[in-house]
Structures are given as C-alpha cells and as structure tokens.
Enzyme design. Structure first.
Site, mmCIF file in Angstrom:
data_model
loop_
_atom_site.group_PDB
_atom_site.id
_atom_site.type_symbol
_atom_site.label_atom_id
_atom_site.label_comp_id
_atom_site.label_asym_id
_atom_site.label_seq_id
_atom_site.Cartn_x
_atom_site.Cartn_y
_atom_site.Cartn_z
ATOM 1 N N LYS A 169 15.031 -13.859 31.330
ATOM 2 C CA LYS A 169 14.012 -14.484 32.163
ATOM 3 C C LYS A 169 13.860 -13.727 33.490
ATOM 4 O O LYS A 169 14.802 -13.134 34.004
ATOM 5 C CB LYS A 169 14.356 -15.955 32.424
ATOM 6 C CG LYS A 169 14.272 -16.845 31.169
ATOM 7 C CD LYS A 169 12.841 -16.944 30.656
ATOM 8 C CE LYS A 169 12.720 -17.708 29.345
ATOM 9 N NZ LYS A 169 12.815 -19.152 29.514
ATOM 10 N N ARG A 171 19.681 -20.070 23.511
ATOM 11 C CA ARG A 171 18.575 -19.372 22.849
ATOM 12 C C ARG A 171 18.513 -17.970 23.441
ATOM 13 O O ARG A 171 18.295 -17.803 24.645
ATOM 14 C CB ARG A 171 17.271 -20.133 23.075
ATOM 15 C CG ARG A 171 16.065 -19.544 22.345
ATOM 16 C CD ARG A 171 14.830 -20.417 22.557
ATOM 17 N NE ARG A 171 13.666 -19.872 21.858
ATOM 18 C CZ ARG A 171 12.827 -18.970 22.383
ATOM 19 N NH1 ARG A 171 13.026 -18.545 23.626
ATOM 20 N NH2 ARG A 171 11.799 -18.524 21.682
#
Length: 325
Positions: free
Chosen positions: A255, A296
């Site tokens: 991210k 994840r």
C-alpha cells in the site's frame, strides 16, 4: 498485562523485580470457525495467508496478469503455501475506472475455473462488488466473496452472498476510488471509530439479508478512503476491531502509505514491488500482533515467514524482567 513482583538473584543478593507475561502485551486473537460455501476454516490458531492474484492490466503495483499468466500465478500461490487465493479483475487504485460485470467476468471466470480444475481443493476468494459476478463465481466454485465496498455498491450483493451460502470478507471503505483524493483529512483519533461505526452498519445489513454471522470476516480497508498517516492510526488501533466480535483480515501489502513511510531511507528509482517489500513485511507483523487472523498479500513466502514469527511471539509464554529495584 499480567505483572508479578519476584525476587531476582544477582551476585548472591536478592532484589525485587517486576516481570510480565509477554503474551498479554499483544492483542488477543480469539478463535473462530469461518463458514465457507462447502467447508469451514479454523481462524486464530495461526495466521492464514490470502494470496492476491490481479487479473487487471492497471494494478497499482504492476503485477496485473492476463488469463494464462494469472492462472499460472494462482497455481503457484497454492503450491507455495497460500491458504486462500483471491482473484480480482478490476483495479481499485485511486482514480481507476470501473468495469462492467461482463468485462470483469471475461477476465475472472476462466482463471477461477482453470484453477479449480488444476487444484480442486483450492480455497478461492473472488474480489468483486458486482452481484452478477459473485453469483457466477459462486456457481463456478468460489468459496468466498471479498467485497471491497462492504455491500454498498451493488444493492443485490447481500442477497447474492446469502443465497450462495459462501464466506464474506466485509471491507470498510470511505467513498469510491475516484473520490479518495478529494476526501477531507481525518485526525488520527477519528480513524478507528469511523471504521468501527461503518463496519457495524455493514454487518447489520449483512445479517438482515440472511448472511450467517459465522460466514463474515471484517477488513478495515487500509487505503480505501484513508490516506497517508491515517492508515498508520488504523494499523496501531487494529486491536479495537475485536469489539465487533468477528475475525479480522488485514490487507496492507504494497500500500502507498508504506511507500511514503520508507521513501526517505531508500535509493531512488526502485520499482513499487521492491520499494515496498520490507515495509509490507513489517506492517504484516504489526497487523498480526494487533490481532489480524488473515493477511492478504502479494508475496506468499515472505508473508508466511513474517506470520510464523509474529505467531511465535504471540504464543510465547516466557516471563521477562522489565525493571528491578
């Protein structure tokens, strides 16, 4: 934190020292049985790894796959030890353009069908917010629907999941991808309460639709309408999601907020995947120590090793001296 006062012997002298049980220094991780379409997954004994397989050419981290390469990547993830493979055919990066359900299915269903043909025991999650895609994926053998909108963007999705009897990852999002750059900033103390309130609302919608409580895992939605440091506030407060009484999935892999945090200590010009690799490992460990049941991730082996270390820390029952008199 459990704390005791004991006598510590040093050079034939006894002094008082405070000790604590290190297990209590980290967020508790209750155990759950996650009810999927045809089976049940035990959560909490160890961290499970969900492998990301992007079937889109405009993935933010540059790992998008065409059908043939996507199938190979999915098989490799299963063979590499992933507990779940998450197939996604639409980019949700900031400013991305949405697909129609038909476009999404053309990318996704051949890989789903091919994976289950090659690895029939694989547990497959489908990353979609389209009810029509979810219905076809469930019929094709998907065990889990991972809805990044938290059942918000397609009013038919709650009934599709309920009727399909599959597992559900219920994510918190704040607005749509095209809106994220213009959202007002959040104060650090606002982030976790906002996520908790939003997830409570979405859980109520799911239960009203008939989705079983045991089928739901919650995801706080790192990067989904939370910008920069707001995500670190969410990661630091992740343990508070335990108030909801559901298992927690954390998706921090690659991210942008991680890239921002490490940019000043890195050489210039690194590809995104390389630039955010170590930061992802660190964030995954933090997530597990703060109570995450599932990670994840893009890189399965690195995540498995990080989770193994974090799980060992959480399971430690040794007493440590923290101060003496």
């Amino acid at each position: 934190m459990v704390e005791l006062t004991v006598l510590e012997r040093t050079k034939n002298k006894y002094t008082e020292a405070r000790v604590y049980n290190s297990r209590m220094a980290f967020a508790p991780r209750p155990r759950f049985d996650w009810k999927l379409r045809t089976r049940t997954l035990a959560l909490g004994e160890r961290t499970l790894v969900m492998a990301i397989v992007n079937l889109t050419p405009d993935s933010f981290s540059g790992d998008g796959q065409a059908t043939t390469a996507g199938l190979a990547a999915a098989i490799a993830a299963i063979d590499g030890g992933a507990d779940i493979v998450d197939l996604g055919a639409e980019s949700t990066r900031p400013g991305s353009q949405p697909l129609t359900p038909d476009q999404e299915q053309l990318r996704l269903l051949p890989v789903l069908e091919g994976l289950l043909r090659e690895r029939p025991k694989a547990i497959v999650s489908v990353d979609t917010y389209h009810a029509a895609t979810a219905q076809k994926a469930i019929r094709a053998g998907a065990e889990i629907i991972n809805d990044v909108s938290g059942l918000l963007w397609d009013e038919q999705m709650p009934s599709a999941v309920a009727f399909g009897g599959c597992g559900l990852v219920l994510m918190h999002t704040r607005g749509r991808p095209q809106d994220w750059r213009s959202l007002p900033a959040l104060g650090g103390e606002e982030v976790v309460p906002l996520v908790l309130e939003g997830l409570r609302e979405r859980i109520a919608v799911a239960q009203t639709a008939g989705i079983a409580r045991a089928s739901i895992v919650v995801d706080p939605g790192f990067g989904f309408g939370k910008m920069g440091q707001e995500n670190f506030a969410l990661l630091a407060g992740l343990q508070q999601l335990g108030e909801l009484g559901y298992p927690v999935l954390a998706g921090v892999s690659r991210k942008s907020f991680l890239g921002e945090a490490v940019r000043r200590v890195q050489p210039e010009g690194l590809p995104i995947a390389e630039a955010r690799r170590t930061a992802t490992i660190a964030a995954n460990v933090a997530a597990v120590l703060n109570g995450a049941h599932i990670l994840r991730v893009h890189e399965v082996q690195a995540a498995r090793e990080a989770a193994a270390v974090a799980d060992a820390v959480k399971a430690s029952d040794k007493w440590r001296v923290i101060s003496g008199k």
